[in-house]
Design an enzyme around this catalytic site. Structure first.
Site, mmCIF file in Angstrom:
data_model
loop_
_atom_site.group_PDB
_atom_site.id
_atom_site.type_symbol
_atom_site.label_atom_id
_atom_site.label_comp_id
_atom_site.label_asym_id
_atom_site.label_seq_id
_atom_site.Cartn_x
_atom_site.Cartn_y
_atom_site.Cartn_z
ATOM 1 N N MET A 16 23.155 -8.270 16.400
ATOM 2 C CA MET A 16 22.379 -9.783 16.602
ATOM 3 C C MET A 16 22.624 -10.365 15.487
ATOM 4 O O MET A 16 22.812 -11.634 15.529
ATOM 5 C CB MET A 16 21.058 -9.355 17.293
ATOM 6 C CG MET A 16 20.437 -10.736 18.028
ATOM 7 S SD MET A 16 21.612 -11.465 19.218
ATOM 8 C CE MET A 16 20.895 -10.624 20.804
ATOM 9 N N PHE A 44 -8.862 7.315 -3.511
ATOM 10 C CA PHE A 44 -7.466 7.757 -3.119
ATOM 11 C C PHE A 44 -7.487 7.499 -1.538
ATOM 12 O O PHE A 44 -8.197 7.892 -0.947
ATOM 13 C CB PHE A 44 -7.372 9.227 -3.696
ATOM 14 C CG PHE A 44 -6.206 9.955 -3.196
ATOM 15 C CD1 PHE A 44 -4.880 9.462 -3.608
ATOM 16 C CD2 PHE A 44 -6.221 10.949 -2.240
ATOM 17 C CE1 PHE A 44 -3.822 10.148 -3.275
ATOM 18 C CE2 PHE A 44 -4.954 11.388 -1.705
ATOM 19 C CZ PHE A 44 -3.734 11.127 -2.289
ATOM 20 N N GLN A 45 -6.089 7.097 -1.369
ATOM 21 C CA GLN A 45 -6.010 6.671 -0.026
ATOM 22 C C GLN A 45 -6.777 5.812 0.673
ATOM 23 O O GLN A 45 -6.876 5.883 1.992
ATOM 24 C CB GLN A 45 -5.516 8.225 0.638
ATOM 25 C CG GLN A 45 -4.408 8.790 0.317
ATOM 26 C CD GLN A 45 -3.836 9.851 1.115
ATOM 27 O OE1 GLN A 45 -4.647 10.181 1.759
ATOM 28 N NE2 GLN A 45 -2.493 10.267 1.364
ATOM 29 N N GLU A 75 3.894 7.870 10.886
ATOM 30 C CA GLU A 75 2.765 7.291 11.790
ATOM 31 C C GLU A 75 3.128 6.010 12.558
ATOM 32 O O GLU A 75 2.610 5.635 13.847
ATOM 33 C CB GLU A 75 1.699 6.535 10.990
ATOM 34 C CG GLU A 75 0.820 7.800 10.301
ATOM 35 C CD GLU A 75 1.197 8.241 8.866
ATOM 36 O OE1 GLU A 75 2.728 7.844 8.679
ATOM 37 O OE2 GLU A 75 0.504 9.088 8.329
ATOM 38 N N LYS A 117 -14.623 9.519 6.504
ATOM 39 C CA LYS A 117 -14.831 11.065 6.504
ATOM 40 C C LYS A 117 -16.040 11.769 6.551
ATOM 41 O O LYS A 117 -16.195 12.744 7.442
ATOM 42 C CB LYS A 117 -13.788 11.695 5.294
ATOM 43 C CG LYS A 117 -13.643 13.143 5.384
ATOM 44 C CD LYS A 117 -12.564 13.751 4.666
ATOM 45 C CE LYS A 117 -12.580 15.209 4.485
ATOM 46 N NZ LYS A 117 -11.729 15.683 3.286
#
Lengths: 162, 564
Positions: free
Chosen positions: B477, B112-113, B50, B162
Site C-alpha cells: 500500500m 523497576f518496571q 503482549e 502487586k
C-alpha cells in the site's frame, strides 16, 4: 462562541485528567477550568469555559457525557445564570498610591486583605469583565502578582443542578 | 471465605464466564499467575509478545461477541499492550485488560518496571481503573465487564498493584451493578423512527450504508430483513462486511476509498441515505464537502457522539441498532407504507449500469499470481464461510473486496487504527473460540513480520490456522501511494532481505508451501485447507506491481474514483 459547561463528576483520582485529556486529545479549547468537591463529597463540580463553533460545542458536550466519570453535565450559556471569579492581586502601594488603590478597591467592591509598607494584596470577585476592568483601572500601578480562580457559575432561579 | 486478591481476580473472571485469558507473566503479576496455576476453570493462553495477547483477545471478542481478556505485567508489559488496546478502542471491541502494577508504596517512585498504565492508556480506553484496595477487586471487575460490553463497547484496563493481589478479603461477586454515571441503555425514539420510515419509503434513489455497529450490535438479521423488504441497494463499510450477505443481488459491495464503483456512485447520487452503526469515517466519506450532496440522511447509532460528528444528519436516532431496526420493521408493518417501486426500478437500472463496469476486474491471464485471484479461489473453496482475519495494507483491501462475506463476525480486521501485525494473533483468538472452524489469516510479507513470533503460540496450542501470505516484496500500500502520488520514488517500501517463510514456519514446527505459478494456487489452497490439524503457511509470490482499485485519492469525492 464562548460556552460555560458545568459538570458533576465522580470525585475520584484521575477524573480531572480524563476531562483535561479529552480536551487536549480532541484539540478543544479550555479558557478556564475550576473544580472542587460539592456538599456531597463523592461528587466534584467542574466549570469549564470553552470556545468553539456550534458543532464543536455539541461534540464537546457529547464527548464529556461519554466519559464514565461524568455524572451530569449542563451547558449554562443559554440559561440565565450568574458567573463569578475570584482574583487575588498584589500591587505596589507606596505614598500617594495607597489612597488611590484603596479608592479603586472600594469602587470595585473588593477588599484589601494583606498590607505591608509597600504593598497591598487585594481580593476581588465578579465576572471576568469586572476583573479585567479592575486591572485596567490599576494600569498606572505596578502589579506584582495576579492569581485568578477561573470562572464558576450557577443558574438563576429555583432550578438546581445536582 | 477469605481469598487473596490474586484468587479474587481468577474467581471474578470465572464469574464472568471467561474461557480464555491471553497473557504473559512478569514480576508484578506473579501472584495472579500463581493463582492460575492452582485452578482449571479459566484457561491461560501464553503468547510471545503482549501485543499478540491483546490482538488475540480482540480476535476472540470480534468472533464471539464476548469480552476478550488480557493479563500482562507492569511497565513494558503494559506499554506493549497499548497498540492492541488502541486497536480495540478504535473498532469498539469489548475487552478487559488486566495490567500488573508495582506495589502501592512504590507507585510514583520510578520503581523497576513501573509505568503510569492508567495514564498511558487513558486516551485509548473506554474506561480504566487503578485498584487500591483488595476489597474493590470484585466490584471493579464487575464494572469493567459491564462497561466493556454495553453501549458502544470498548476496552477497559484494570491496573492492580502487586501488594493488592497478596492481601486477603471476603469474596462476593456482585450479581449486578449500577453506576450513576454510566447508563448505556438507550431506546430509539419512536417518533424519530416513524419520521425516518416515512422519509425512507419516500426515497427515489435510496441507499443503505452500514458499519461495524451492526456487527457489534448483532443486528445483521434485522438489517437483512429490512433491506430485503425495502428492496434497496446496500453497501457495507470495511468494518461492516458480513452484516448483509455479499452474494445477494442487493449488495453493491464495500464503499469508500477502495469501495466499488457502484457503491460509491450510489452513495454520491442517492437522495435518502440510511446510515446504520457507521461513523462516517474519512476513509468512507472522502471529501466531506462533496459527500452525498443530494441526500437526506438518517443515522442510527448507539453513541450520540457519532451523530453529526463529521456529517450533519437530518434524522438522528440514538439507540441499539437491533432494537431500532426492529421498530422500523414494526412501523412498516403497522402502517403498510411501501417504497416507491417505479422510482426504485429506474434507480436499480442505473446501479446495474454502474455494476456492469466490473470495477473489480483484473488481468486474469497474467503469468504472475494475481493477489485477487488467490482471494477469489479461497472464497470458492471455503464457500465464503471461513473466519478471515487480516493484517493491514493491500492484502486487507483485496480480502475485503474479493472474499465476499456472507455472515457477520467472519471478517476480522483492524479498520480504525490500521494495525499491522493484527491478523496472526487475532486468528489465534478466533481459532480458540471455534476450534472446528476454518480460520484463515490473510496477510502480507510486511505485516506478518510484525507479530510472526505468535507462530510459536500456535504450535503450543495446536491451532490449525491457514496463513495466506500475499508476498509482493513491498509494503504494497505504501508502494502504491508512492507510485501514484510521489512519482514512483519508492522510499523504504521495498525489502532487500526477506526471510524464507517456508523455512521460518518449519522452524516453528509448522509446514509451509511457497507458490509461484497461478496454476498452483488452487491446489495449494486445497491442500492447506485439507490439513485440518495443522497450521499451514502459504507463501504466494504475487505480482509486485498490482494495485488496489478502485481508489479515491485524498481530497476527492466518492464519484471521483481512479479505476483500473
Amino acid at each position: 462562541m464562548r460556552h460555560i459547561i458545568s459538570i458533576l463528576l465522580e470525585n475520584e483520582s484521575g477524573a480531572l485528567s480524563r476531562v483535561a485529556g479529552l480536551f487536549s486529545a480532541r484539540a478543544y479549547n479550555i479558557e478556564s477550568l475550576s473544580v472542587a468537591p460539592t456538599d456531597d463529597p463523592s461528587l466534584s463540580r467542574m466549570t469549564i469555559v470553552t470556545t468553539g463553533t456550534d458543532e464543536i460545542i455539541e461534540q464537546i458536550n457529547k464527548q464529556l457525557n461519554k466519559l464514565v466519570d461524568v455524572v451530569k453535565l449542563m451547558d449554562m450559556t443559554a440559561d440565565v445564570h450568574i458567573e463569578r471569579e475570584l482574583m487575588l492581586i498584589k500591587v505596589n502601594a507606596t505614598d500617594g498610591e495607597r489612597d488611590e488603590v484603596k479608592r479603586l478597591v472600594d469602587i470595585f467592591h473588593g477588599s484589601v486583605i494583606d498590607v505591608t509598607d509597600t504593598t497591598y494584596t487585594i481580593e476581588i470577585t465578579g465576572n471576568g469583565d469586572k476583573l479585567n476592568a479592575f486591572m485596567e483601572a490599576l494600569s498606572s500601578i505596578s502589579i506584582l502578582e495576579v492569581v485568578r480562580s477561573g470562572l464558576i457559575g450557577i443558574s438563576r432561579g429555583d432550578k438546581a443542578f445536582g | 471465605m477469605e481469598l487473596t486478591g490474586a484468587d479474587i481476580v481468577i474467581q471474578s473472571l470465572k464469574a464472568e464466564g471467561v474461557e480464555f485469558v491471553f497473557g504473559y507473566p512478569g514480576g508484578a503479576v506473579l501472584h495472579i499467575y500463581d493463582a492460575f496455576y492452582k485452578q482449571e476453570d479459566v484457561q491461560h493462553i501464553l503468547v510471545r509478545h503482549e501485543q499478540g495477547a491483546t490482538h488475540a483477545a480482540d480476535g476472540y471478542a470480534r468472533a464471539t461477541g464476548k469480552a476478550g481478556v488480557v493479563l500482562v505485567t507492569s511497565g513494558p508489559g503494559a506499554t506493549n499492550a497499548v497498540t492492541g488496546i488502541a486497536t480495540a478502542y478504535m473498532d469498539s471491541i469489548p475487552m478487559v485488560v488486566i495490567t500488573g502494577q508495582v506495589p502501592k508504596h512504590l507507585i510514583g517512585n520510578d520503581a523497576f518496571q513501573e509505568v503510569d498504565s492508567v495514564g498511558i492508556t487513558r486516551p485509548v480506553v473506554k474506561h480504566n481503573f487503578l485498584i487500591e484496595d483488595v476489597k474493590d477487586i470484585a466490584t471493579t471487575f464487575k464494572k469493567a465487564f459491564y462497561i466493556a460490553t454495553t453501549g458502544r463497547p470498548g476496552p477497559v484496563v484494570i491496573d492492580i498493584p502487586k501488594d493488592v493481589t497478596a492481601e486477603r478479603c471476603e469474596f462476593n461477586y456482585p450479581s449486578e451493578i449500577k453506576m450513576r454515571s454510566y447508563n448505556p441503555t438507550v431506546k430509539g425514539h419512536i417518533g424519530q423512527i416513524k419520521r425516518a420510515t416515512e422519509l425512507l419509503v419516500s426515497a427515489e434513489r435510496p441507499m443503505v450504508y452500514t458499519g461495524g455497529g451492526v456487527i457489534l450490535g448483532d443486528a445483521a438479521e434485522q438489517l437483512t430483513t429490512l433491506t430485503r423488504k425495502l428492496g434497496y441497494p446496500i453497501t457495507n463499510t470495511l468494518m461492516g462486511l458480513g452484516a448483509y450477505p455479499a452474494n445477494d443481488r442487493q449488495f453493491v459491495g464495500m464503499l469508500g476509498m477502495h469501495g466499488t464503483y457502484e457503491a460509491n456512485m450510489g452513495m454520491h447520487q442517492c437522495d435518502v441515505l440510511l446510515a446504520v452503526g457507521a461513523r462516517f469515517d474519512d476513509r468512507v466519506t472522502g471529501n466531506l464537502e462533496k459527500f452525498c450532496p443530494d441526500a437526506k440522511i438518517i443515522h442510527i447509532d448507539v453513541d450520540p457522539s457519532s451523530i453529526s460528528k463529521n456529517v450533519k444528519v437530518d434524522i438522528p436516532i440514538v439507540g441499539h441498532v437491533a432494537q431500532v431496526l426492529d421498530n422500523f420493521l414494526k412501523v412498516l408493518d403497522e402502517t403498510g407504507m411501501e417504497p416507491n417501486t417505479s422510482a426504485l426500478e429506474k434507480w436499480w437500472a442505473q446501479i446495474e449500469e454502474w455494476r456492469s463496469q466490473d470495477c473489480l476486474k483484473y488481468d486474469s491471464a497474467s503469468e504472475l499470481i494475481k493477489p485477487q485471484y488467490v482471494i477469489e479461489q479461497l472464497h470458492e473453496l471455503t464457500k465464503g464461510d471461513a473466519f478471515v482475519t487480516s493484517d493491514v495494507g493491500q492484502h486487507q483491501m483485496w480480502a475485503a473486496q474479493y472474499y465476499g462475506f456472507n455472515k457477520p463476525r467472519r471478517w476480522i480486521n483492524s479498520g480504525g487504527l490500521g494495525t499491522m501485525g493484527f491478523g496472526m494473533p487475532a486468528a489465534i483468538g478466533v481459532q480458540l473460540a471455534y476450534p472446528d472452524e476454518t480460520v484463515v489469516c490473510i496477510t502480507g510479507e510486511a505485516s506478518i513480520q510484525m507479530c510472526i513470533q505468535e507462530l510459536s503460540t500456535c504450535k503450543q496450542y495446536g491451532l490449525p490456522i491457514k496463513v495466506i501470505c500475499l508476498n509482493n516484496g513491498y509494503m504494497g500500500m505504501v508502494r502504491q501511494w508512492q507510485e501514484f502520488f510521489y512519482e514512483k520514488r519508492y522510499a523504504m517500501s521495498y525489502f532487500d532481505a526477506l526471510p524464507d517463510f517456508v523455512a521460518l514456519t518449519e522452524s516453528y514446527g509448522h509446514s509451509g508451501i511457497q507458490i509461484t505459478r497461478p496454476a498452483d494456487v488452487r491446489g495449494a489452497l486445497e491442500e492447506a485447507l485439507a490439513r485440518k490439524d495443522e497450521l499451514v503457511f502459504l507463501d504466494f509470490i504475487t505480482d509486485k506491481t498490482e494495485n488496489v482499485y478502485p481508489m479515491i485519492p485524498a481530497g476527492a469525492g466518492l464519484n471521483e474514483m481512479i479505476l483500473v
